[in-house]
Design a protein around this motif. Structure first.
Motif, short mmCIF file in Angstrom:
data_model
loop_
_atom_site.label_atom_id
_atom_site.label_comp_id
_atom_site.label_asym_id
_atom_site.label_seq_id
_atom_site.Cartn_x
_atom_site.Cartn_y
_atom_site.Cartn_z
N GLU A 46 2.61 -6.08 2.69
CA GLU A 46 3.70 -5.49 3.46
C GLU A 46 3.72 -5.97 4.90
O GLU A 46 4.60 -5.62 5.67
N MET A 64 0.81 -1.20 0.00
CA MET A 64 0.00 0.00 0.00
C MET A 64 0.84 1.25 0.00
O MET A 64 0.57 2.23 -0.66
N CYS A 65 1.94 1.18 0.75
CA CYS A 65 2.84 2.31 0.85
C CYS A 65 3.77 2.39 -0.35
O CYS A 65 4.61 3.26 -0.42
N LEU A 66 3.66 1.43 -1.24
CA LEU A 66 4.60 1.31 -2.32
C LEU A 66 4.75 2.61 -3.11
O LEU A 66 3.77 3.25 -3.46
N PRO A 74 0.98 0.19 7.44
CA PRO A 74 -0.11 1.05 7.91
C PRO A 74 -1.43 0.30 8.12
O PRO A 74 -2.18 0.60 9.05
N THR A 107 3.98 9.36 4.19
CA THR A 107 4.05 9.25 2.74
C THR A 107 2.68 9.52 2.13
O THR A 107 2.57 10.10 1.04
N THR A 108 1.65 9.09 2.81
CA THR A 108 0.30 9.13 2.25
C THR A 108 -0.53 10.31 2.73
O THR A 108 -1.39 10.81 1.99
N HIS A 118 3.69 7.82 -5.64
CA HIS A 118 2.96 7.05 -4.63
C HIS A 118 1.47 7.38 -4.73
O HIS A 118 1.09 8.55 -4.64
N ALA A 119 0.66 6.36 -4.94
CA ALA A 119 -0.80 6.50 -5.01
C ALA A 119 -1.26 7.71 -5.83
O ALA A 119 -2.08 8.51 -5.39
N ILE A 166 5.86 12.36 -5.03
CA ILE A 166 6.13 12.84 -3.67
C ILE A 166 7.54 13.43 -3.53
O ILE A 166 7.82 14.12 -2.57
N THR A 192 7.64 -1.73 3.16
CA THR A 192 8.34 -1.99 1.89
C THR A 192 9.73 -2.54 2.18
O THR A 192 10.25 -3.38 1.44
N ASP A 217 -5.90 -3.26 0.44
CA ASP A 217 -5.54 -4.03 1.62
C ASP A 217 -6.55 -3.89 2.74
O ASP A 217 -6.85 -4.85 3.45
N VAL A 232 -5.80 5.69 5.34
CA VAL A 232 -4.80 5.12 6.24
C VAL A 232 -3.43 5.34 5.59
O VAL A 232 -3.34 5.54 4.39
N GLY A 233 -2.40 5.30 6.41
CA GLY A 233 -1.06 5.47 5.87
C GLY A 233 -0.25 6.41 6.73
O GLY A 233 -0.79 7.10 7.60
N PHE A 234 1.05 6.39 6.50
CA PHE A 234 1.97 7.24 7.27
C PHE A 234 2.21 8.56 6.54
O PHE A 234 1.45 8.92 5.66
#
Ligand code: SF4
Lengths: 79, 364
Positions: B353, A1-3, B66, B145-146, A45-46, A50, B39, B94, B141-143
């Motif tokens: 992940e 998901m964080c990919l 996450p 990065t998101t 990312h998504a 970024i 990751t 997910d 959801v996410g850290f």
């Protein structure tokens, strides 16, 4: 998901850009990264860029690995 | 990127592994390094990095996935919202399958809930624009990065005057979780492999507390096999005293000391930092993001009045301890027998992940 993966900017228009990776093209939002130009690599990312990838820094890291590799050869030859 | 293959060069891998073995001989103790990024967990398993390391160096996975750290309460709330009429849930794939007790969004959608799986928060926004008669709820959801992506989409929704777009924020912050772990006296962490893309946003400064206050070195790592090996080498050099104990950036091609300031600004504009619950760890002070009062109209928590009963955790699932790095999937009775990616019992097996899924897929 964080990919998040590096992709190349093919065309940029306002807040969006077309990026490509291995022939696959996608439209992404580039509003979160300043100063993006065609030909730059960005981390995607998504659906958003970024960060920009710094090619010079990438080369520096690889140079270091090269040095290490030769150092290792010398060590093996000596022993 | 044209260079990517070079970061997988077998000669470089050999040289790095040799150096790691040389340095580790100078360290006369067991060294535990923790990665806090899903990751990284996946890459470490995929490249078989554990098997390349000396006996006294082990890698443990932390709360870096996450989806895995999202507590049942969030999933239960999402399920309750999905039961309301005229609502469409938009979520990353997910989240759709994560079980909460006996429930999940997947099961709920078999009972009539409308759930769309999206790749980007922008897709959720598009769905809202196309379906003005429906309420679209994006499960965020996410850290770090998101979260800027969610913030941006909320700003877009306001500019476009959308009245049917809502966000259920489950966003979390990584450094406070790392602080909770180093303060936990039940285990010892000798170094952190810090997440590359979280750090692309926040930079290296937020990690300074670890070497300064807790004596724990940090290296911000990229995601290729050579990146991770070099980061491990740098950590070992700090631990044996060859390098100064500090925060170093290995992933220099992507991470700046001060990170992505544009993204930081919009996170601060849209969210407030609040105390939140993490699965397995419990409440961590100032570790989550809630939507700021100025944007209440988009906040699903304040726009849907619900009575949510929180499901209990699946019996014998040890996800919680795995997320803290106290146990590995191999310690779980259900692993591989009853719990598999096809029929996951805990969240650590759902997300690719997650530590359990990474072990299942690669570390046989
Ligand atoms: S293997 Fe399954 S049941 Fe066991 S800890 Fe992992 S997710 Fe939970």
């Amino acid at each position: 998901m964080c990919l998040a993966i590096p992709m190349k900017i093919m065309k940029k228009k306002g807040n969006t850009a077309v990026v490509s990776l291995g022939g696959v093209e996608r439209t992404i939002d580039v509003s979160l990264v300043k100063g993006i130009k065609t030909g730059d690599y960005v981390i995607v990312h998504a659906g958003f860029a970024i960060q920009k990838l710094n090619k010079k820094e990438a080369r520096e890291t690889l140079k270091l690995f090269d040095k290490m590799k030769y150092g290792t050869y010398r060590k093996i030859q000596k022993s | 990127m044209e260079h990517i293959e070079k970061f997988r060069n077998p000669d470089y891998i050999k040289a790095l592994v040799l150096q790691i073995h040389t340095v580790s001989k100078k360290i006369k103790k067991e060294v535990k390094l923790m990665e806090v990024c899903g990751t990284h967990t996946m890459a470490i398993a995929r490249w078989g990095i554990r098997k390349m390391l000396p006996e006294n160096v082990s890698l443990i996975s932390g709360p870096g996935c996450p989806v895995c750290v999202t507590p049942n309460q969030f999933i239960d709330t999402a399920i309750e919202i999905s039961k309301l009429g005229n609502v469409k849930i938009a979520t990353f794939g997910d989240m759709y399958r994560v079980p909460s007790g006996k429930k999940s969004l997947e099961k709920q959608s078999a009972n009539g809930a409308v759930v769309d799986i999206v790749y980007s928060p922008l897709d959720a926004l598009k769905i809202a624009e196309k379906n003005p008669e429906k309420k679209i709820v994006f499960l965020a959801v996410g850290f770090e990065t998101t979260s800027p992506l969610t913030a941006k989409v909320i700003l877009y929704a306001r500019n476009r005057k959308l009245k049917n777009f809502f966000v259920l924020s489950g966003h979390k912050l990584i450094p406070p979780a790392m602080v909770a772990l180093v303060k936990d006296k039940t285990h010892h962490i000798d170094g952190f492999l810090c997440p590359g893309h979280v750090s692309a946003i926040i930079g290296s400064e937020p990690y300074r507390v670890f070497p300064n206050n807790y004596g724990v070195p940090c290296v911000i790592s990229g995601f290729e096999v050579c990146d991770i090996l070099q980061s491990i080498l740098m950590l070992l050099e700090m631990i044996c005293g060859k390098r100064k104990l500090s925060v170093e950036i290995q992933y220099t091609r992507c991470v700046l000391r001060y990170g992505n300031t544009v993204a930081q600004k919009i996170i601060a504009e849209v969210f407030n930092v609040v105390d939140v619950d993490w699965r397995g760890i419990g409440m961590i002070e100032q570790s989550g993001l809630a939507i700021n009062r100025k944007f209440t109209e988009f906040d699903a928590f304040s726009n849907f009045k619900l009575d949510v009963k929180i499901s209990s955790e699946a019996k014998s699932c040890i996800c919680g301890q795995i997320l803290k790095g106290l146990k590995t999937p191999l310690d779980c009775k259900l692993y591989r027998r009853l719990c598999t990616p096809e029929s996951p019992i805990g969240p650590c097996m759902v997300s690719s992940e997650g530590t359990c899924a990474a072990y299942y897929n690669y570390e046989r």
